[in-house]
Enzyme design. Structure first.
Site, PDB file in Angstrom:
ATOM      1  N   CYS A  34      45.525  35.791  40.430  1.00 63.68           N
ATOM      2  CA  CYS A  34      44.784  34.453  41.325  1.00 63.68           C
ATOM      3  C   CYS A  34      44.372  33.285  40.604  1.00 63.68           C
ATOM      4  CB  CYS A  34      44.517  34.908  42.006  1.00 63.68           C
ATOM      5  SG  CYS A  34      42.422  35.345  41.192  1.00 63.68           S
ATOM      6  N   ASP A  36      41.843  32.827  38.694  1.00 64.65           N
ATOM      7  CA  ASP A  36      39.927  32.521  38.914  1.00 64.65           C
ATOM      8  C   ASP A  36      40.083  33.128  37.279  1.00 64.65           C
ATOM      9  OD1 ASP A  36      40.501  31.670  41.408  1.00 64.65           O
ATOM     10  OD2 ASP A  36      39.896  33.047  42.456  1.00 64.65           O
ATOM     11  N   CYS A  59      37.635  31.389  43.874  1.00 59.99           N
ATOM     12  CA  CYS A  59      37.368  31.133  45.487  1.00 59.99           C
ATOM     13  C   CYS A  59      35.483  31.844  46.085  1.00 59.99           C
ATOM     14  CB  CYS A  59      38.189  32.904  45.634  1.00 59.99           C
ATOM     15  SG  CYS A  59      37.600  34.135  45.168  1.00 59.99           S
ATOM     16  N   CYS A 103      37.262  40.569  43.471  1.00 55.37           N
ATOM     17  CA  CYS A 103      36.603  39.866  43.022  1.00 55.37           C
ATOM     18  C   CYS A 103      35.447  39.759  42.695  1.00 55.37           C
ATOM     19  CB  CYS A 103      36.374  38.850  44.234  1.00 55.37           C
ATOM     20  SG  CYS A 103      38.238  38.200  45.199  1.00 55.37           S
TER      21      CYS A 103
HETATM   22 FE1  FES Z   1      40.719  35.322  43.158  1.00 58.53          FE
HETATM   23 FE2  FES Z   1      38.451  35.715  44.594  1.00 58.53          FE
HETATM   24  S1  FES Z   1      41.117  35.259  44.895  1.00 58.53           S
HETATM   25  S2  FES Z   1      39.133  36.207  42.279  1.00 58.53           S
END
Ligand code: FES
Length: 140
Positions: A34, A36, A59, A103
């Site tokens: 993702c 992140d 997110c 996450c």
């Molecule tokens: Fe990537 Fe939450 S969607 S850490």
């Protein structure tokens, strides 16, 4: 509702946000899928987490879990902080949807990466940790 009130509260009003210039342990982890990124800053004195802050590019669940993780380890000993699990973060947030559990793994790993960095700075071989979550299929 998809998210618990506690998650929403930590997302809209995250605790301990920001960089910490005098941190003596900094850990950054990322989710390759993702994209992140979570960075955790620790100020450790006499084996105690005196201060902790974070910066998360991610997110809402990543922000809420970072915030909760900082609350759970602040004032604790290194030993206790090392025991922090993603499940403890999820429990403290009164649950996360299954697709968002990864996450919380990011939060656990960011804390461990920062502790690992603290030991490296002291010249002590840190406990190896996994820095990147690469098998997450369910982001976004
Ligand atoms: Fe990537 Fe939450 S969607 S850490």
């Amino acid at each position: 509702m998809l998210y618990s009130e506690k998650v929403m509260e930590h997302f809209t009003n995250p605790r301990n946000v920001g960089e910490m210039p005098d941190a003596n342990g900094v850990g950054e982890v990322g989710n390759a899928k993702c994209g992140d990124i979570m960075r955790m800053y620790l100020k450790i004195e006499d084996g105690i987490i005196k201060d902790v802050s974070f910066k998360t590019f991610g997110c809402g669940a990543a922000i809420a879990t970072s915030s909760m993780a900082t609350e759970l380890i602040k004032g604790k000993s290194i030993e206790d902080a090392l025991k922090l699990t993603n499940s403890a973060v999820v429990e403290a947030l009164e649950g996360l949807p299954p697709v968002k559990i990864h996450c919380s793994v990011l939060a656990e790993q960011a804390v461990k990466a920062a502790l690992s960095d603290y030991y490296t700075r002291l010249g002590i071989d840190p406990v190896p940790i996994v820095g990147v979550i690469s098998d997450c299929e369910d982001c976004h």
